[in-house]
Design a protein around this motif. Structure first.
Motif, PDB file in Angstrom:
ATOM      1  N   GLY A  67       0.828  -1.210   0.000  1.00 14.58           N
ATOM      2  CA  GLY A  67       0.000   0.000   0.000  1.00 14.58           C
ATOM      3  C   GLY A  67       0.857   1.253   0.000  1.00 14.58           C
ATOM      4  O   GLY A  67       0.572   2.219  -0.720  1.00 14.58           O
ATOM      5  N   ALA A  68       1.939   1.230   0.803  1.00 16.58           N
ATOM      6  CA  ALA A  68       2.816   2.393   0.905  1.00 16.58           C
ATOM      7  C   ALA A  68       3.481   2.687  -0.438  1.00 16.58           C
ATOM      8  O   ALA A  68       3.470   3.827  -0.921  1.00 16.58           O
ATOM      9  CB  ALA A  68       3.874   2.144   1.985  1.00 16.58           C
ATOM     10  N   TYR A  69       4.049   1.649  -1.059  1.00 16.85           N
ATOM     11  CA  TYR A  69       4.726   1.833  -2.344  1.00 16.85           C
ATOM     12  C   TYR A  69       3.744   2.274  -3.423  1.00 16.85           C
ATOM     13  O   TYR A  69       4.028   3.199  -4.201  1.00 16.85           O
ATOM     14  CB  TYR A  69       5.410   0.528  -2.775  1.00 16.85           C
ATOM     15  CG  TYR A  69       6.843   0.401  -2.315  1.00 16.85           C
ATOM     16  CD1 TYR A  69       7.889   0.915  -3.065  1.00 16.85           C
ATOM     17  CD2 TYR A  69       7.153  -0.231  -1.125  1.00 16.85           C
ATOM     18  CE1 TYR A  69       9.208   0.809  -2.649  1.00 16.85           C
ATOM     19  CE2 TYR A  69       8.468  -0.346  -0.688  1.00 16.85           C
ATOM     20  CZ  TYR A  69       9.489   0.173  -1.458  1.00 16.85           C
ATOM     21  OH  TYR A  69      10.785   0.070  -1.036  1.00 16.85           O
ATOM     22  N   SER A  71       0.823   3.741  -3.141  1.00 19.29           N
ATOM     23  CA  SER A  71       0.311   5.094  -2.918  1.00 19.29           C
ATOM     24  C   SER A  71       1.378   6.138  -3.240  1.00 19.29           C
ATOM     25  O   SER A  71       1.103   7.160  -3.882  1.00 19.29           O
ATOM     26  CB  SER A  71      -0.147   5.205  -1.462  1.00 19.29           C
ATOM     27  OG  SER A  71      -0.568   6.495  -1.201  1.00 19.29           O
ATOM     28  N   ALA A  72       2.621   5.847  -2.789  1.00 17.14           N
ATOM     29  CA  ALA A  72       3.715   6.789  -3.044  1.00 17.14           C
ATOM     30  C   ALA A  72       3.947   6.953  -4.549  1.00 17.14           C
ATOM     31  O   ALA A  72       4.110   8.075  -5.048  1.00 17.14           O
ATOM     32  CB  ALA A  72       4.990   6.296  -2.361  1.00 17.14           C
ATOM     33  N   ALA A  85      -4.512   8.808  -3.974  1.00 15.92           N
ATOM     34  CA  ALA A  85      -3.400   7.855  -4.048  1.00 15.92           C
ATOM     35  C   ALA A  85      -3.463   6.863  -2.905  1.00 15.92           C
ATOM     36  O   ALA A  85      -3.179   5.678  -3.081  1.00 15.92           O
ATOM     37  CB  ALA A  85      -2.067   8.600  -4.036  1.00 15.92           C
ATOM     38  N   MET A  86      -3.851   7.337  -1.721  1.00 11.68           N
ATOM     39  CA  MET A  86      -3.952   6.449  -0.557  1.00 11.68           C
ATOM     40  C   MET A  86      -4.986   5.359  -0.796  1.00 11.68           C
ATOM     41  O   MET A  86      -4.750   4.181  -0.504  1.00 11.68           O
ATOM     42  CB  MET A  86      -4.317   7.248   0.689  1.00 11.68           C
ATOM     43  CG  MET A  86      -3.167   8.069   1.220  1.00 11.68           C
ATOM     44  SD  MET A  86      -3.713   9.033   2.639  1.00 11.68           S
ATOM     45  CE  MET A  86      -2.138   9.652   3.215  1.00 11.68           C
ATOM     46  N   GLY A  89      -3.599   2.960  -3.113  1.00 11.37           N
ATOM     47  CA  GLY A  89      -2.663   2.078  -2.416  1.00 11.37           C
ATOM     48  C   GLY A  89      -3.395   0.925  -1.749  1.00 11.37           C
ATOM     49  O   GLY A  89      -2.996  -0.236  -1.868  1.00 11.37           O
ATOM     50  N   SER A  93      -3.093  -3.076  -2.650  1.00 10.44           N
ATOM     51  CA  SER A  93      -2.848  -4.076  -1.610  1.00 10.44           C
ATOM     52  C   SER A  93      -3.891  -5.189  -1.672  1.00 10.44           C
ATOM     53  O   SER A  93      -3.559  -6.376  -1.595  1.00 10.44           O
ATOM     54  CB  SER A  93      -2.937  -3.417  -0.238  1.00 10.44           C
ATOM     55  OG  SER A  93      -1.679  -3.266   0.300  1.00 10.44           O
ATOM     56  N   LEU A 225      -3.739   0.637   3.475  1.00 10.65           N
ATOM     57  CA  LEU A 225      -4.121   2.009   3.824  1.00 10.65           C
ATOM     58  C   LEU A 225      -3.214   2.549   4.925  1.00 10.65           C
ATOM     59  O   LEU A 225      -2.755   3.702   4.867  1.00 10.65           O
ATOM     60  CB  LEU A 225      -5.592   2.032   4.267  1.00 10.65           C
ATOM     61  CG  LEU A 225      -6.196   3.405   4.527  1.00 10.65           C
ATOM     62  CD1 LEU A 225      -6.166   4.259   3.279  1.00 10.65           C
ATOM     63  CD2 LEU A 225      -7.629   3.260   5.036  1.00 10.65           C
ATOM     64  N   ALA A 228      -0.034   3.546   3.411  1.00  6.19           N
ATOM     65  CA  ALA A 228      -0.141   4.803   2.675  1.00  6.19           C
ATOM     66  C   ALA A 228      -0.101   5.983   3.644  1.00  6.19           C
ATOM     67  O   ALA A 228       0.581   6.983   3.403  1.00  6.19           O
ATOM     68  CB  ALA A 228      -1.431   4.811   1.864  1.00  6.19           C
ATOM     69  N   HIS A 232       3.078   8.853   3.308  1.00  2.00           N
ATOM     70  CA  HIS A 232       2.899  10.271   2.993  1.00  2.00           C
ATOM     71  C   HIS A 232       3.180  11.169   4.190  1.00  2.00           C
ATOM     72  O   HIS A 232       3.207  12.385   4.064  1.00  2.00           O
ATOM     73  CB  HIS A 232       1.491  10.528   2.451  1.00  2.00           C
ATOM     74  CG  HIS A 232       1.286   9.888   1.118  1.00  2.00           C
ATOM     75  ND1 HIS A 232       1.787  10.404  -0.042  1.00  2.00           N
ATOM     76  CD2 HIS A 232       0.680   8.720   0.773  1.00  2.00           C
ATOM     77  CE1 HIS A 232       1.477   9.610  -1.060  1.00  2.00           C
ATOM     78  NE2 HIS A 232       0.811   8.578  -0.585  1.00  2.00           N
TER      79      HIS A 232
END
Lengths: 328, 289
Positions: A67-69, A71-72, A85-86, A89, A93, A225, A228, A232
């Protein structure tokens, strides 16, 4: 009954007030820790959602990383507004979890545990190997933050931990409410059946595999989530941030708190964060953190296998018994 | 090209030998206790630090330091069995959690005792045995291969030729029936964990001058060992040895001809494939837990 409802409403109201007031009683660095705590609450609660079906995964933190990747990258490369974007993400996932469910749910119990670990490691190694677009071992940097809000009087800068705390609190509360509704619906009851009597559940026509997949996908979406939210805020992520060590911390929160009740894991993550940030940091024992965590893990499994949550009803009963002891 | 190929085979044989030592111990513990020891990589690390303390720091003979590593880690294993593993017998999740706890504790102790820096250990022998033009093997690596063959042979004889060996195999096959025959499960567990830990310790001690010795060195070893025991079939000692050879060859060849990270991915995918197609492993027949 009505009395209980008022009591419940009063409790909820005081909780909201306490959570809203909390950051203003803390120092700047404590406010930052508070942001991570709220994000970790979502992470461990999503982990519990999967545990409801009886499966313990060792790949959950990697799903947070997915999710982090995602969303980023969506914000950085594709120029999505950060809140969109979140959500993207979380969706990625969920999609990755859905794909992984096909191989992983051919396994159960211990094999699922090892399989989820292996699948997670493969994803982590892919981040490490492919510099484009994942940034290799150094990961992604300069991940955009949420755009400042400037509507006349209302000006919010999300770089400020207090503002980001309120944002996370809102997102996490909404997520927890959704998880709660799901658990309380017939789906949650079916999870229970799949956990304790999967043969019986299957024999009355429950597609246990489908329910396991649902639990994994929903759990991974919320883990994504939380990733994400993390990405951010911190602005930089790398494969090491989502390694097995972090997974062990999530496992520790869940075991210390217990997973039978909704509040158990929250209790676990709050208590251990307080221990971590207040006790260990004050005493200058941060180096010994894994030692303390290891000892706690062993102590809980040996002496309090159902976690802190199993202590709460006992304490409550003790408190109730005192005035009523003459009656009993 | 032939040189590179032969050299890679030599390197793979070396990797297979110490991996087999680690994996066989892991299988032995799982077979008798039903617990997967996540701290097995840390037993390996403890063995390596015995060599750091005795050979590199106190300048005792290398062989003595390795023997001390074997005995010391074996004793650590026995203590672990009594305090942590026995209450968790046949409780896979509980066993997993206590062994992860032990892993964290041992890593911290190594960090507190020796620091996180990589230890430099001068190899006891710098000699390189040349097998043919362009293909050589450092004597130190050759010794690891010999030691592994010797120890695994001794283990096989112990398991197949002695009373305690019979008892151990019986407890692994059917704990209840074994107990009914008068085999002490506590004793069998103690021996299994003691031997398993000692094998990991001796592997760490032998390879300490050849690898990077630091508190987190167990991590890569335990992942490889998991792959080996899954591919070999949890509970099968012969399977573990064979799988160690297969994995070491695949991993070494992919590392040499493609790259290291891809080799790790291939290893994990191999394990996933086995889990999907034949969860009892390529050589295992039994499913426990």
């Amino acid at each position: 009954m009505a009395e209980r409802r008022t009591l419940g409403a009063a409790f909820a109201l005081s909780l909201v007030v306490a959570l809203a007031a909390l950051p203003h009683l803390l120092t700047y660095s404590q406010q930052e820790i508070l942001v991570f705590l709220v994000i970790n609450v979502l992470l461990v609660m999503s982990y519990r959602f999967l545990a409801l079906t009886g499966e313990w995964s060792l790949g959950h933190v990697v799903m947070m990383g997915v999710g982090a990747y995602a969303s980023a990258l969506a914000a950085k490369r594709l120029g999505f507004p950060v809140p969109i974007a979140m959500l993207a993400g979380a969706a990625v996932s969920a999609a990755v979890a859905w794909v992984l469910s096909f191989p992983l749910f051919r396994m159960k119990g211990f094999y699922f545990l090892i399989g989820s670990f292996a699948a997670g490691e493969v994803i982590r190694l892919l981040w490490k190997r492919f510099r484009d677009p994942f940034g290799g071992p150094k990961g992604l940097k300069r991940i955009p933050e949420i755009a400042d809000i400037e509507w006349g009087v209302l000006q919010v800068d999300f770089f400020n931990p207090v503002a980001y705390y309120y944002f996370c609190l809102a997102v996490v509360s909404l997520s927890l409410w959704l998880l709660w509704r799901l658990e309380r619906s017939s789906i949650g009851l079916t999870f229970h059946a799949v956990h304790w009597h999967d043969g019986l559940a299957a024999s009355v026509g429950v597609d246990t595999r489908r329910y396991r997949t649902l639990a994994l996908v929903v759990a991974s979406a919320f883990a994504g989530l939380s990733g994400a939210l993390f990405a951010h805020y911190v602005g930089a992520i790398n494969p090491t941030r989502f390694n097995i060590e972090e997974m062990v911390y999530v496992l520790t929160w869940a075991i210390v708190g217990g997973t039978a009740t909704f509040y158990g894991p929250i209790l676990g993550v709050v208590m251990l964060t307080v221990l971590n940030e207040v006790v260990l940091r004050k005493m200058g024992l941060e180096q010994a953190r894994p030692l303390v965590y290891g000892a706690i893990l062993i102590a809980f499994v040996m002496f309090l296998p159902r976690g802190l949550e199993s202590v709460v009803p006992r304490l409550a009963r003790l408190r109730l018994r005192r005035p009523g002891s003459a009656r009993a | 090209m032939t040189e590179l190929l032969l050299q890679t085979i030599v390197n793979a044989t070396y990797a297979a030998s110490y991996l087999a030592l680690v994996a066989v111990g892991l299988v032995l513990i799982f077979g008798v206790m039903g617990i997967i020891n996540f701290a097995h990589g840390e037993f390996y690390m403890l063995g390596a630090y015995c060599v750091v303390a005795l050979y590199a720091d106190l300048e005792l003979p290398f062989l003595l330091s390795v023997a001390a590593g074997l005995v010391f880690v074996g004793l650590v294993g026995i203590a672990t069995e009594r305090t942590l593993f026995r209450p968790m017998r046949d409780n896979p999740l509980g066993g997993l959690v206590v062994s992860i706890g032990l892993l964290l504790i041992l890593q911290s102790l190594a960090t507190l005792g020796f620091g996180v820096r990589m230890e430099h250990i001068p190899p006891p022998s710098q000699a390189v045995l040349t097998l043919r033009e362009g293909v050589g093997i450092p004597v130190q690596r050759l010794n690891v291969i010999f030691a592994a063959v010797l120890l695994l042979g001794a283990l096989w004889l112990f398991l197949h030729r002695t009373r305690w060996g019979f008892a151990l195999r019986a407890s692994a096959q059917d704990p209840e029936a074994a107990a009914l025959q008068g085999i002490s499960m506590g004793q069998a567990s103690r021996i299994a964990v003691g031997i398993g830990a000692a094998l990991a310790g001796v592997a760490g001690a032998l390879t300490a001058p050849l690898v990077r010795t630091f508190p987190y060195m167990g991590h890569s070893v335990i992942i490889a060992a998991f792959i080996v025991i899954i591919v070999g079939g949890v509970g099968s000692l012969e399977g573990a040895v064979l799988a160690a050879v297969v994995y070491a060859f695949v991993h070494t060849f992919v590392t040499t001809f493609v790259d290291g990270v891809i080799a790790d991915i291939v290893g994990l995918l191999l394990m996933l494939a086995v889990l999907i197609v034949r969860p009892t492993g390529l050589f295992g027949s039994r499913d426990r837990g």
